[in-house]
Write a protein that holds these residues in place. Structure first.
Motif, PDB file in Angstrom:
ATOM      1  N   ALA A 323      31.841  40.894  29.598  1.00  0.00           N
ATOM      2  CA  ALA A 323      33.284  40.675  29.545  1.00  0.00           C
ATOM      3  C   ALA A 323      33.614  39.200  29.372  1.00  0.00           C
ATOM      4  CB  ALA A 323      33.931  41.227  30.815  1.00  0.00           C
ATOM      5  N   VAL A 324      32.886  38.342  30.098  1.00  0.00           N
ATOM      6  CA  VAL A 324      33.142  36.901  29.979  1.00  0.00           C
ATOM      7  C   VAL A 324      32.838  36.418  28.568  1.00  0.00           C
ATOM      8  CG1 VAL A 324      32.451  34.623  30.783  1.00  0.00           C
ATOM      9  CG2 VAL A 324      32.758  36.466  32.420  1.00  0.00           C
ATOM     10  N   ALA A 325      31.687  36.825  28.010  1.00  0.00           N
ATOM     11  CA  ALA A 325      31.319  36.396  26.666  1.00  0.00           C
ATOM     12  C   ALA A 325      32.305  36.923  25.623  1.00  0.00           C
ATOM     13  CB  ALA A 325      29.904  36.873  26.348  1.00  0.00           C
ATOM     14  N   ARG A 326      32.766  38.174  25.799  1.00  0.00           N
ATOM     15  CA  ARG A 326      33.740  38.740  24.855  1.00  0.00           C
ATOM     16  C   ARG A 326      35.041  37.942  24.868  1.00  0.00           C
ATOM     17  NH1 ARG A 326      33.802  43.446  26.710  1.00  0.00           N
ATOM     18  NH2 ARG A 326      32.414  44.490  25.215  1.00  0.00           N
ATOM     19  N   ASP A 331      38.781  34.081  22.161  1.00  0.00           N
ATOM     20  CA  ASP A 331      39.531  32.819  22.202  1.00  0.00           C
ATOM     21  C   ASP A 331      39.129  31.854  21.092  1.00  0.00           C
ATOM     22  OD1 ASP A 331      40.892  33.724  24.400  1.00  0.00           O
ATOM     23  OD2 ASP A 331      39.594  32.690  25.866  1.00  0.00           O
ATOM     24  N   LEU A 332      37.831  31.811  20.761  1.00  0.00           N
ATOM     25  CA  LEU A 332      37.347  30.794  19.814  1.00  0.00           C
ATOM     26  C   LEU A 332      37.147  31.315  18.396  1.00  0.00           C
ATOM     27  CD1 LEU A 332      34.730  28.859  22.004  1.00  0.00           C
ATOM     28  CD2 LEU A 332      37.139  28.347  21.626  1.00  0.00           C
ATOM     29  N   ALA A 333      37.328  32.611  18.178  1.00  0.00           N
ATOM     30  CA  ALA A 333      37.137  33.160  16.830  1.00  0.00           C
ATOM     31  C   ALA A 333      38.069  32.510  15.801  1.00  0.00           C
ATOM     32  CB  ALA A 333      37.323  34.679  16.857  1.00  0.00           C
ATOM     33  N   PRO A 334      39.369  32.308  16.105  1.00  0.00           N
ATOM     34  CA  PRO A 334      40.228  31.648  15.096  1.00  0.00           C
ATOM     35  C   PRO A 334      39.723  30.253  14.722  1.00  0.00           C
ATOM     36  CG  PRO A 334      41.562  32.712  16.771  1.00  0.00           C
ATOM     37  CD  PRO A 334      40.152  32.765  17.263  1.00  0.00           C
ATOM     38  N   ALA A 336      36.616  29.214  14.809  1.00  0.00           N
ATOM     39  CA  ALA A 336      35.401  29.368  14.010  1.00  0.00           C
ATOM     40  C   ALA A 336      35.729  29.784  12.583  1.00  0.00           C
ATOM     41  CB  ALA A 336      34.480  30.392  14.672  1.00  0.00           C
ATOM     42  N   PHE A 337      36.662  30.731  12.433  1.00  0.00           N
ATOM     43  CA  PHE A 337      37.033  31.175  11.079  1.00  0.00           C
ATOM     44  C   PHE A 337      37.633  30.016  10.292  1.00  0.00           C
ATOM     45  CE2 PHE A 337      37.766  35.595  13.072  1.00  0.00           C
ATOM     46  CZ  PHE A 337      36.409  35.866  12.983  1.00  0.00           C
ATOM     47  N   ALA A 338      38.488  29.212  10.958  1.00  0.00           N
ATOM     48  CA  ALA A 338      39.121  28.090  10.267  1.00  0.00           C
ATOM     49  C   ALA A 338      38.093  27.045   9.843  1.00  0.00           C
ATOM     50  CB  ALA A 338      40.173  27.448  11.175  1.00  0.00           C
ATOM     51  N   ALA A 339      36.976  26.944  10.573  1.00  0.00           N
ATOM     52  CA  ALA A 339      35.931  25.977  10.241  1.00  0.00           C
ATOM     53  C   ALA A 339      34.953  26.507   9.201  1.00  0.00           C
ATOM     54  CB  ALA A 339      35.174  25.581  11.488  1.00  0.00           C
ATOM     55  N   GLY A 340      35.114  27.749   8.757  1.00  0.00           N
ATOM     56  CA  GLY A 340      34.268  28.271   7.692  1.00  0.00           C
ATOM     57  C   GLY A 340      33.138  29.179   8.142  1.00  0.00           C
ATOM     58  N   TYR A 341      33.165  29.671   9.384  1.00  0.00           N
ATOM     59  CA  TYR A 341      32.075  30.499   9.911  1.00  0.00           C
ATOM     60  C   TYR A 341      32.463  31.961   9.960  1.00  0.00           C
ATOM     61  CZ  TYR A 341      30.201  26.058  11.674  1.00  0.00           C
ATOM     62  OH  TYR A 341      29.730  24.780  11.795  1.00  0.00           O
ATOM     63  N   GLU A 342      31.472  32.813   9.938  1.00  0.00           N
ATOM     64  CA  GLU A 342      31.605  34.185  10.388  1.00  0.00           C
ATOM     65  C   GLU A 342      31.215  34.219  11.862  1.00  0.00           C
ATOM     66  OE1 GLU A 342      29.221  36.769   8.069  1.00  0.00           O
ATOM     67  OE2 GLU A 342      30.099  36.161   6.158  1.00  0.00           O
ATOM     68  N   MET A 343      31.711  35.206  12.573  1.00  0.00           N
ATOM     69  CA  MET A 343      31.409  35.270  14.010  1.00  0.00           C
ATOM     70  C   MET A 343      30.973  36.675  14.364  1.00  0.00           C
ATOM     71  SD  MET A 343      33.627  33.403  16.927  1.00  0.00           S
ATOM     72  CE  MET A 343      32.832  32.713  18.360  1.00  0.00           C
ATOM     73  N   SER A 344      29.893  36.762  15.171  1.00  0.00           N
ATOM     74  CA  SER A 344      29.341  38.063  15.530  1.00  0.00           C
ATOM     75  C   SER A 344      29.101  38.111  17.035  1.00  0.00           C
ATOM     76  CB  SER A 344      28.020  38.296  14.781  1.00  0.00           C
ATOM     77  OG  SER A 344      27.402  39.496  15.199  1.00  0.00           O
ATOM     78  N   PHE A 345      29.551  39.222  17.639  1.00  0.00           N
ATOM     79  CA  PHE A 345      29.331  39.441  19.075  1.00  0.00           C
ATOM     80  C   PHE A 345      28.406  40.641  19.222  1.00  0.00           C
ATOM     81  CE2 PHE A 345      30.913  41.316  23.205  1.00  0.00           C
ATOM     82  CZ  PHE A 345      30.237  40.398  24.003  1.00  0.00           C
ATOM     83  N   GLU A 346      27.230  40.460  19.848  1.00  0.00           N
ATOM     84  CA  GLU A 346      26.196  41.486  19.895  1.00  0.00           C
ATOM     85  C   GLU A 346      25.718  41.701  21.332  1.00  0.00           C
ATOM     86  OE1 GLU A 346      23.127  40.155  17.285  1.00  0.00           O
ATOM     87  OE2 GLU A 346      24.394  40.270  15.483  1.00  0.00           O
ATOM     88  N   VAL A 369      29.570  27.576  22.221  1.00  0.00           N
ATOM     89  CA  VAL A 369      30.199  28.031  20.969  1.00  0.00           C
ATOM     90  C   VAL A 369      30.857  26.848  20.258  1.00  0.00           C
ATOM     91  CG1 VAL A 369      31.975  29.532  19.986  1.00  0.00           C
ATOM     92  CG2 VAL A 369      30.521  30.365  21.843  1.00  0.00           C
ATOM     93  N   GLN A 370      31.551  25.983  21.022  1.00  0.00           N
ATOM     94  CA  GLN A 370      32.144  24.789  20.401  1.00  0.00           C
ATOM     95  C   GLN A 370      31.060  23.887  19.811  1.00  0.00           C
ATOM     96  OE1 GLN A 370      34.392  23.211  23.701  1.00  0.00           O
ATOM     97  NE2 GLN A 370      36.294  24.267  23.083  1.00  0.00           N
ATOM     98  N   ASN A 371      29.930  23.789  20.475  1.00  0.00           N
ATOM     99  CA  ASN A 371      28.814  23.001  19.957  1.00  0.00           C
ATOM    100  C   ASN A 371      28.303  23.587  18.641  1.00  0.00           C
ATOM    101  OD1 ASN A 371      26.768  20.789  20.652  1.00  0.00           O
ATOM    102  ND2 ASN A 371      25.428  22.542  20.249  1.00  0.00           N
ATOM    103  N   ALA A 372      28.250  24.935  18.547  1.00  0.00           N
ATOM    104  CA  ALA A 372      27.817  25.586  17.303  1.00  0.00           C
ATOM    105  C   ALA A 372      28.817  25.338  16.178  1.00  0.00           C
ATOM    106  CB  ALA A 372      27.639  27.085  17.547  1.00  0.00           C
ATOM    107  N   ILE A 373      30.103  25.383  16.514  1.00  0.00           N
ATOM    108  CA  ILE A 373      31.131  25.114  15.502  1.00  0.00           C
ATOM    109  C   ILE A 373      31.018  23.677  15.008  1.00  0.00           C
ATOM    110  CG2 ILE A 373      33.622  24.915  15.138  1.00  0.00           C
ATOM    111  CD1 ILE A 373      33.976  27.246  17.119  1.00  0.00           C
ATOM    112  N   GLU A 374      30.750  22.743  15.931  1.00  0.00           N
ATOM    113  CA  GLU A 374      30.661  21.329  15.573  1.00  0.00           C
ATOM    114  C   GLU A 374      29.438  21.010  14.729  1.00  0.00           C
ATOM    115  OE1 GLU A 374      31.396  17.217  15.469  1.00  0.00           O
ATOM    116  OE2 GLU A 374      32.710  18.842  16.112  1.00  0.00           O
TER     117      GLU A 374
END
Length: 460
Positions: A323-326, A331-334, A336-346, A369-374
């Motif tokens: 639940a925490v990860a979801r 919260d951060l998907a928008p 990530a999308f704006a930065a050019g990434y796809e996002m996957s929750f598994e 996640v912010q570190n991955a976006i950066e």
């Protein structure tokens, strides 16, 4: 080596010196010196009292019983040997009487009148030492029966010689075997066995203080080393260490208060600045300013998070990692999308529970996640996975972390890209959060594309 470490000093390697064995070996050296002096004193006393010259009797008996023989007629004779010649030279007034049980006898030298007829009266005496009354100047004598090559022979002599080194050498082995070695053996055993035990007992308080010193940590402040059972010679050092710990604690508290006050003071002007920039017309410059204010806001939040984690031990509760990860992904998907990434929750399961501070864990996942976006290269996929047992993975498809930097990225204020948008506190904060939770953060092997950070929690 109570087991031992090796210290590198000036390009050379040295083993730490054991105080216990330093004392033991110094005592051994002292005992060697004392034994040497003891030998000298004993030999000196023997020389002064005349015991060593008197030992010519023993030398004469030893020589005579080895050289006595019988001729063809059965009479007692002496075989000429170097030792017999030496004895006659050293004892000018040498005299002796050799007798067997058949009445054969052999005499040499001037026999004192007092002993002339005495030998025959000692047939039934196995051995005797004849010493005159105190104050008499008459020489002493020895009578003893021996088994020799000529049969059983009675040797009666009173050899009186002058002191020579050879006489001293003759008695030295006896002194060493009968006096020095027993005494030296007892002293050596006492030194090598008893002294280490005594020293170990005396240093017990020091070992306890060392055990406590190993527990001193930045998160376990206020500990001090005990002085009660410390040897008085080492007590000043322990007090000095305690004084240094006091000063460090006070300095740490001042530093912590400064960071907390600075972070709180920054939040208000940063919020005001962000509001004013938002009201400006939409331009590329406005977007860059918003990024800068977001960076300042993240930095202040991270500083407050670090200080909050260090101020008090968290009261952990049971919560759902999935639940925490979801929530973080939503919260951060928008962004990530704006930065050019796809996002996957598994998530591997629908629910996966752990014990801890839910807010702190959420902050840790958010920072990853912010570190991955950066650092993900603004392309590819960012994947957040939740696996058993109690593990969260955040991976990207960027350039990854160079091998030379893998050990440094968890240090505070360390940035992989010096001109990047981060402040270098994100991964350090994640590392601190995982330590508080009894877990760890891992960076997956460099054989895969991109970077993969893994949060491993303790079992719930």
């Amino acid at each position: 080596m109570t087991i031992q470490k090796i210290i590198r000093l000036g390009g050379r390697f040295f083993r730490p010196i054991s105080l216990k064995w330093r004392l033991v070996w110094r005592l051994v050296i002292l005992q060697v010196i004392l034994l040497t002096l003891l030998i000298a004193m004993i030999l000196g006393a023997l020389i002064v009292t005349g015991v060593i010259p008197d030992n010519y009797e023993g030398r004469a008996v030893d020589v005579l019983r080895k050289v006595v023989r019988r001729d063809d007629a059965g009479e007692l004779v002496l075989k000429s040997t170097p030792r017999l010649t030496e004895l006659r030279e050293e004892v000018p007034d040498l005299w002796f009487v050799l007798r067997d049980e058949q009445g054969h006898s052999l005499k040499e030298g001037t026999i004192p009148p007092e002993f002339t007829r005495m030998a025959a009266a000692l047939d039934h005496i196995d051995n005797a030492k004849l010493v005159w009354k105190k104050g008499s100047t008459l020489p002493a004598a020895t009578v003893m029966w021996y088994d020799t090559s000529a049969g059983k022979i009675q040797i009666f002599t009173g050899a009186q010689g002058r002191f020579k080194v050879s006489a001293l050498l003759d008695v030295t082995p006896e002194i060493i075997m009968e006096i020095i070695l027993p005494i030296g053996g007892v002293m050596a055993v006492a030194t090598l066995l008893v002294i280490p035990l005594v020293v170990r007992s005396a240093f017990r308080g020091l070992r306890q203080a060392a055990a406590l010193a190993e527990k001193i940590d930045i998160d376990e402040r206020g500990m001090r080393l005990p002085v009660e059972r410390i040897p008085s010679e080492i007590a000043p050092l322990v007090r000095a260490v305690n004084g240094a710990l006091d000063r460090l604690d006070k300095g740490y508290e001042r530093h912590k208060r400064f960071l907390i006050d600075a972070a709180h003071e920054l939040r208000t002007p940063v919020a005001i600045l962000n509001t004013r920039i938002t009201s400006l017309p939409a331009t590329p410059e406005r977007a860059r300013l918003l990024q800068d204010t977001a960076r300042l806001s993240t930095l202040t939040d991270q500083l407050l998070d670090i200080q909050r984690l260090g101020r008090q031990k968290q009261q952990f509760t049971r919560f759902d990692l999935v639940a925490v990860a979801r929530g973080v992904v939503v919260d951060l998907a928008p962004m990530a999308f704006a930065a050019g990434y796809e996002m996957s929750f598994e998530p591997a399961r629908g629910e996966l529970f752990a014990n801890g501070d839910r807010t702190a864990v959420e902050r840790a996942i958010t920072n990853l996640v912010q570190n991955a976006i950066e650092h993900g290269g603004n392309a590819g996929r960012i994947t957040i996975g939740v696996n058993s047992p109690a593990t969260i993975e955040v991976s990207d498809e960027g350039d990854g972390v160079p091998a030379a930097e893998r050990e440094k990225i968890f240090e505070p204020f360390y940035r992989l890209r010096p001109r990047g948008h981060g402040a270098g506190l994100g991964l350090n904060l994640v590392h601190e959060i995982m330590q508080i939770h009894g877990g760890r953060i891992e960076l997956a092997g460099s054989d895969r594309k991109g970077a993969c950070f893994r949060l491993v929690f303790a079992q719930a």
